[in-house]
Motif scaffolding. Structure first.
Motif, short mmCIF file in Angstrom:
data_model
loop_
_atom_site.label_atom_id
_atom_site.label_comp_id
_atom_site.label_asym_id
_atom_site.label_seq_id
_atom_site.Cartn_x
_atom_site.Cartn_y
_atom_site.Cartn_z
N GLY A 60 0.85 -1.43 -0.13
CA GLY A 60 0.15 -0.03 -0.07
C GLY A 60 0.82 1.24 -0.11
N GLU A 61 1.92 1.32 0.74
CA GLU A 61 2.83 2.30 0.88
C GLU A 61 3.88 2.40 -0.28
OE1 GLU A 61 6.10 4.58 3.79
OE2 GLU A 61 5.01 2.74 4.57
N PHE A 62 4.16 1.43 -0.87
CA PHE A 62 5.16 1.56 -2.03
C PHE A 62 4.87 0.95 -3.30
CE2 PHE A 62 7.58 1.46 2.00
CZ PHE A 62 8.41 2.37 1.87
N GLY A 63 3.57 0.43 -3.44
CA GLY A 63 3.11 -0.25 -4.56
C GLY A 63 3.27 0.76 -6.06
N THR A 64 2.93 1.98 -5.63
CA THR A 64 3.14 2.99 -7.03
C THR A 64 4.24 3.26 -7.22
OG1 THR A 64 2.76 4.81 -5.64
CG2 THR A 64 0.90 3.78 -6.34
N ARG A 65 5.58 2.98 -6.42
CA ARG A 65 6.91 3.38 -6.88
C ARG A 65 7.79 2.23 -6.81
NH1 ARG A 65 7.99 6.85 -1.67
NH2 ARG A 65 6.44 5.38 -0.76
N LEU A 66 7.56 1.02 -6.41
CA LEU A 66 8.11 -0.08 -6.87
C LEU A 66 7.40 -1.27 -7.16
CD1 LEU A 66 10.33 -0.06 -3.39
CD2 LEU A 66 11.13 0.21 -5.77
N ARG A 108 21.01 -3.45 -4.16
CA ARG A 108 20.22 -4.75 -3.95
C ARG A 108 20.34 -5.10 -2.42
NH1 ARG A 108 17.34 -7.49 -7.11
NH2 ARG A 108 18.13 -9.28 -6.35
N ILE A 109 19.25 -5.66 -1.90
CA ILE A 109 19.43 -6.34 -0.61
C ILE A 109 19.73 -7.52 -0.29
CG2 ILE A 109 17.68 -6.98 1.50
CD1 ILE A 109 17.37 -3.77 0.60
N PRO A 110 20.85 -7.56 0.35
CA PRO A 110 21.66 -9.15 0.12
C PRO A 110 20.86 -9.96 0.53
CG PRO A 110 22.41 -7.17 1.81
CD PRO A 110 21.34 -6.73 1.32
N GLN A 111 21.06 -11.29 -0.14
CA GLN A 111 20.32 -12.43 0.08
C GLN A 111 20.80 -12.84 1.54
OE1 GLN A 111 18.53 -13.98 -1.80
NE2 GLN A 111 18.46 -12.55 -3.38
N ALA A 112 19.50 -13.59 2.19
CA ALA A 112 19.89 -14.09 3.34
C ALA A 112 21.21 -14.92 3.57
CB ALA A 112 18.52 -14.76 3.81
N GLU A 119 9.40 -6.82 -6.16
CA GLU A 119 10.42 -6.25 -5.58
C GLU A 119 10.08 -6.04 -4.07
OE1 GLU A 119 14.49 -4.76 -5.17
OE2 GLU A 119 13.45 -6.33 -6.70
N ILE A 120 8.73 -5.54 -3.98
CA ILE A 120 8.32 -5.46 -2.53
C ILE A 120 8.11 -7.09 -1.71
CG2 ILE A 120 6.43 -4.78 -1.03
CD1 ILE A 120 6.10 -2.64 -3.25
N LEU A 171 12.20 -2.89 9.39
CA LEU A 171 13.25 -3.26 8.67
C LEU A 171 12.90 -3.20 7.26
CD1 LEU A 171 16.20 -3.65 8.52
CD2 LEU A 171 15.85 -6.36 8.78
N GLY A 172 11.74 -3.99 6.77
CA GLY A 172 11.42 -3.92 5.34
C GLY A 172 11.14 -2.58 4.67
N ARG A 173 10.65 -1.78 5.56
CA ARG A 173 10.39 -0.50 5.24
C ARG A 173 11.43 0.33 5.05
NH1 ARG A 173 9.29 4.71 6.82
NH2 ARG A 173 7.58 5.71 5.68
N ALA A 174 12.40 0.18 5.83
CA ALA A 174 13.65 0.72 5.67
C ALA A 174 14.51 0.34 4.51
CB ALA A 174 14.41 0.54 7.06
N ARG A 175 14.50 -0.85 4.06
CA ARG A 175 15.28 -1.28 3.07
C ARG A 175 14.47 -0.87 1.81
NH1 ARG A 175 16.75 -7.61 4.67
NH2 ARG A 175 18.41 -7.01 5.98
N LEU A 176 13.21 -0.74 1.90
CA LEU A 176 12.54 -0.29 0.53
C LEU A 176 12.77 1.30 0.23
CD1 LEU A 176 9.19 -2.25 1.01
CD2 LEU A 176 10.47 -2.62 -0.95
N LEU A 177 12.60 1.98 1.31
CA LEU A 177 13.00 3.14 1.38
C LEU A 177 14.51 3.42 0.76
CD1 LEU A 177 11.61 4.85 4.55
CD2 LEU A 177 10.98 5.46 2.25
N ARG A 178 15.55 2.72 1.08
CA ARG A 178 16.82 2.60 0.58
C ARG A 178 16.72 2.30 -0.75
NH1 ARG A 178 20.58 -1.66 2.65
NH2 ARG A 178 19.16 -1.67 4.13
#
Length: 82
Positions: free
Chosen positions: A21-27, A77-81, A31-32, A59-66
């Motif tokens: 809902g927050e990032f769907g129009t931008r990403l 790229r968010i590193p793989q686990a 990716e989300i 943490l997910g929100r912070a990574r998406l903002l980044r």
């Protein structure tokens, strides 16, 4: 954000709804979803299960903002686990 369930799958689904809902129009949704999945894996063994929903959201929100702050010339790229 308040996650009502402590089950990891339910928490991830609810966080996915919030962050889409927050990032769907931008990403892209893919990716989300990828960021949420990787973030969940990173957190599951590190924190108390009852805290998973809130920490996953934060943490997910912070990574998406980044990801949004990266210039087109450089792609973060968010590193793989682990």
């Amino acid at each position: 954000m308040t996650v009502r369930s402590h089950r990891a799958d339910n928490a991830a689904d609810e966080v996915g709804v919030w962050l889409t809902g927050e990032f769907g129009t931008r990403l892209p949704a893919t990716e989300i979803d990828r960021v949420i999945r990787i973030t969940r894996i990173d957190l599951e063994s590190c924190i108390a299960p009852e805290e998973l929903g809130e920490m996953l959201h934060r943490l997910g929100r912070a990574r998406l903002l980044r990801l949004l702050q990266v210039t087109p010339a450089t792609k973060a790229r968010i590193p793989q686990a682990r």
